[in-house]
Design a protein around this motif. Sequence first.
Motif, PDB file in Angstrom:
ATOM      1  N   LEU A 103      -9.856  10.595   8.514  1.00  0.00           N
ATOM      2  CA  LEU A 103      -9.826   9.131   8.446  1.00  0.00           C
ATOM      3  C   LEU A 103      -8.773   8.585   7.486  1.00  0.00           C
ATOM      4  CD1 LEU A 103     -13.670   8.457   8.530  1.00  0.00           C
ATOM      5  CD2 LEU A 103     -12.013   8.071  10.367  1.00  0.00           C
ATOM      6  N   VAL A 104      -7.994   9.471   6.865  1.00  0.00           N
ATOM      7  CA  VAL A 104      -6.950   9.004   5.952  1.00  0.00           C
ATOM      8  C   VAL A 104      -5.882   8.208   6.700  1.00  0.00           C
ATOM      9  CG1 VAL A 104      -5.047   9.751   4.469  1.00  0.00           C
ATOM     10  CG2 VAL A 104      -7.303  10.791   4.217  1.00  0.00           C
ATOM     11  N   LEU A 105      -5.356   8.762   7.776  1.00  0.00           N
ATOM     12  CA  LEU A 105      -4.319   8.069   8.538  1.00  0.00           C
ATOM     13  C   LEU A 105      -4.816   6.746   9.117  1.00  0.00           C
ATOM     14  CD1 LEU A 105      -1.511   7.902   9.786  1.00  0.00           C
ATOM     15  CD2 LEU A 105      -2.323   9.343  11.670  1.00  0.00           C
ATOM     16  N   PRO A 106      -5.982   6.698   9.791  1.00  0.00           N
ATOM     17  CA  PRO A 106      -6.464   5.404  10.300  1.00  0.00           C
ATOM     18  C   PRO A 106      -6.664   4.378   9.199  1.00  0.00           C
ATOM     19  CG  PRO A 106      -7.685   7.219  11.293  1.00  0.00           C
ATOM     20  CD  PRO A 106      -6.836   7.821  10.223  1.00  0.00           C
ATOM     21  N   SER A 107      -7.169   4.810   8.055  1.00  0.00           N
ATOM     22  CA  SER A 107      -7.416   3.871   6.958  1.00  0.00           C
ATOM     23  C   SER A 107      -6.108   3.327   6.393  1.00  0.00           C
ATOM     24  CB  SER A 107      -8.215   4.555   5.848  1.00  0.00           C
ATOM     25  OG  SER A 107      -9.451   5.023   6.330  1.00  0.00           O
ATOM     26  N   GLY A 108      -5.126   4.206   6.189  1.00  0.00           N
ATOM     27  CA  GLY A 108      -3.841   3.767   5.657  1.00  0.00           C
ATOM     28  C   GLY A 108      -3.121   2.811   6.588  1.00  0.00           C
ATOM     29  N   LEU A 109      -3.119   3.121   7.882  1.00  0.00           N
ATOM     30  CA  LEU A 109      -2.481   2.232   8.855  1.00  0.00           C
ATOM     31  C   LEU A 109      -3.191   0.887   8.937  1.00  0.00           C
ATOM     32  CD1 LEU A 109      -1.632   4.620  11.833  1.00  0.00           C
ATOM     33  CD2 LEU A 109      -0.039   3.602  10.192  1.00  0.00           C
ATOM     34  N   GLY A 110      -4.519   0.935   8.952  1.00  0.00           N
ATOM     35  CA  GLY A 110      -5.292  -0.293   9.026  1.00  0.00           C
ATOM     36  C   GLY A 110      -5.043  -1.194   7.821  1.00  0.00           C
ATOM     37  N   PHE A 111      -4.994  -0.599   6.634  1.00  0.00           N
ATOM     38  CA  PHE A 111      -4.731  -1.375   5.419  1.00  0.00           C
ATOM     39  C   PHE A 111      -3.343  -2.008   5.476  1.00  0.00           C
ATOM     40  CE2 PHE A 111      -2.961  -1.672   1.135  1.00  0.00           C
ATOM     41  CZ  PHE A 111      -3.914  -2.475   0.524  1.00  0.00           C
ATOM     42  N   VAL A 149       6.885 -16.344  -5.739  1.00  0.00           N
ATOM     43  CA  VAL A 149       5.898 -15.403  -6.277  1.00  0.00           C
ATOM     44  C   VAL A 149       6.228 -13.991  -5.807  1.00  0.00           C
ATOM     45  CG1 VAL A 149       4.089 -17.160  -6.296  1.00  0.00           C
ATOM     46  CG2 VAL A 149       4.342 -15.678  -4.302  1.00  0.00           C
ATOM     47  N   TYR A 150       5.642 -13.022  -6.478  1.00  0.00           N
ATOM     48  CA  TYR A 150       5.782 -11.644  -6.026  1.00  0.00           C
ATOM     49  C   TYR A 150       5.028 -11.449  -4.710  1.00  0.00           C
ATOM     50  CZ  TYR A 150       7.622 -10.146 -10.566  1.00  0.00           C
ATOM     51  OH  TYR A 150       8.389  -9.974 -11.686  1.00  0.00           O
ATOM     52  N   PRO A 151       5.671 -10.880  -3.681  1.00  0.00           N
ATOM     53  CA  PRO A 151       4.960 -10.602  -2.425  1.00  0.00           C
ATOM     54  C   PRO A 151       4.146  -9.315  -2.556  1.00  0.00           C
ATOM     55  CG  PRO A 151       7.234  -9.911  -2.226  1.00  0.00           C
ATOM     56  CD  PRO A 151       7.102 -10.518  -3.605  1.00  0.00           C
ATOM     57  N   THR A 152       3.074  -9.385  -3.332  1.00  0.00           N
ATOM     58  CA  THR A 152       2.285  -8.186  -3.612  1.00  0.00           C
ATOM     59  C   THR A 152       1.653  -7.602  -2.349  1.00  0.00           C
ATOM     60  OG1 THR A 152       0.490  -9.677  -4.265  1.00  0.00           O
ATOM     61  CG2 THR A 152       1.813  -8.710  -6.020  1.00  0.00           C
ATOM     62  N   GLN A 153       1.487  -8.441  -1.326  1.00  0.00           N
ATOM     63  CA  GLN A 153       0.978  -7.915  -0.056  1.00  0.00           C
ATOM     64  C   GLN A 153       1.924  -6.845   0.498  1.00  0.00           C
ATOM     65  OE1 GLN A 153       2.226 -11.025  -0.506  1.00  0.00           O
ATOM     66  NE2 GLN A 153       0.879 -12.603   0.343  1.00  0.00           N
ATOM     67  N   LEU A 154       3.239  -7.136   0.440  1.00  0.00           N
ATOM     68  CA  LEU A 154       4.234  -6.189   0.950  1.00  0.00           C
ATOM     69  C   LEU A 154       4.378  -4.982   0.026  1.00  0.00           C
ATOM     70  CD1 LEU A 154       7.036  -8.604   2.228  1.00  0.00           C
ATOM     71  CD2 LEU A 154       5.033  -7.709   3.431  1.00  0.00           C
ATOM     72  N   PHE A 155       4.236  -5.192  -1.283  1.00  0.00           N
ATOM     73  CA  PHE A 155       4.283  -4.065  -2.212  1.00  0.00           C
ATOM     74  C   PHE A 155       3.163  -3.076  -1.899  1.00  0.00           C
ATOM     75  CE2 PHE A 155       6.168  -6.944  -5.782  1.00  0.00           C
ATOM     76  CZ  PHE A 155       7.346  -7.042  -5.066  1.00  0.00           C
ATOM     77  N   GLU A 156       1.962  -3.623  -1.705  1.00  0.00           N
ATOM     78  CA  GLU A 156       0.808  -2.759  -1.413  1.00  0.00           C
ATOM     79  C   GLU A 156       0.972  -2.066  -0.067  1.00  0.00           C
ATOM     80  OE1 GLU A 156      -2.970  -4.456  -3.831  1.00  0.00           O
ATOM     81  OE2 GLU A 156      -2.574  -5.408  -1.915  1.00  0.00           O
ATOM     82  N   MET A 157       1.458  -2.804   0.908  1.00  0.00           N
ATOM     83  CA  MET A 157       1.685  -2.206   2.227  1.00  0.00           C
ATOM     84  C   MET A 157       2.682  -1.055   2.134  1.00  0.00           C
ATOM     85  SD  MET A 157       3.488  -3.877   5.597  1.00  0.00           S
ATOM     86  CE  MET A 157       5.087  -3.707   4.801  1.00  0.00           C
ATOM     87  N   GLY A 158       3.815  -1.291   1.444  1.00  0.00           N
ATOM     88  CA  GLY A 158       4.847  -0.263   1.336  1.00  0.00           C
ATOM     89  C   GLY A 158       4.357   0.978   0.613  1.00  0.00           C
TER      90      GLY A 158
END
Length: 272
Positions: free
Chosen positions: A120-128, A180-189
């Motif tokens: 479930l690591v890959l599905p969880s990472g992609l979903g996030f 502002v910092y785009p922390t959404q993209l930081f977390e995604m990356g």
Amino acid sequence: MHPEISFSLFGAVLMVKSYALFTVLAALAGVLTALPLLRREGLRAMRALWLIAWMAAAFLVGARLLNFAVNPGAYGDSLHLFSLRLAGLSVYGGIFGALGALLLWARLAKQKPFPLLDALVLPSGLGFALARVGCYLNGCCAGIPTNSALGVRFPMRGGEETALGELFSLLGKSSISVSVYPTQLFEMGLALLGLVPVIGLYFRKKLPPGAAFLLYGIWFSAARLMILPLRSLPYPEPVVRWIYPLLYLALIAAGLFLLWRMYKQTKAVPMN
């Protein structure tokens, strides 16, 4: 920021909320990648679907309960504890809820949990990652103001459930564009960056059962800890300054300890 995405279908213009769209895409990506990986670990399709549904329900319950615990002031007229809105959800509450659901299911089904967690690591990472794209387009979960080149300009509306929105509302300003910092993209990356080597080792079977889950959990918690000072959170100060950092550090330490024990036990097994 594009909170609503419009497109034409058979001459009709349709509007779709970006946050809801990417939440659905994240769920679909998670299910479609989880099914073959769970089957790879010996789980039949129907049992895998039941497990995913059970974990999804536990994720939502856990995400809402943790959010209520750390930010009770957000609950009132527009948001309630038992609301079905996709708001007021904390990622780690969802993770704990889904993890508890999987461990309970594995115990009742007499399945080893570590191979399932690895799958479930890959599905969880992609979903996030997909969910964070929705956050970025919606303009929620953004970071603190910055004048650096990393900043992205977001129109802030008074009344938004962010610290910046509350500030602008107090100032009596209904619409202000702020960088502002785009922390959404930081977390995604960072989520995708850590996913690549862990999944590579998992598919090549270079890791003992459970190691992929622990490695990614350590990476994910470290990434969240690193980005935390850049996030604009409406939570009470002790939560941001102490509770969340200590939580991330505890999870990193626990993951490293379990990895150490796992490899110590692996080396202790005599070779045939």
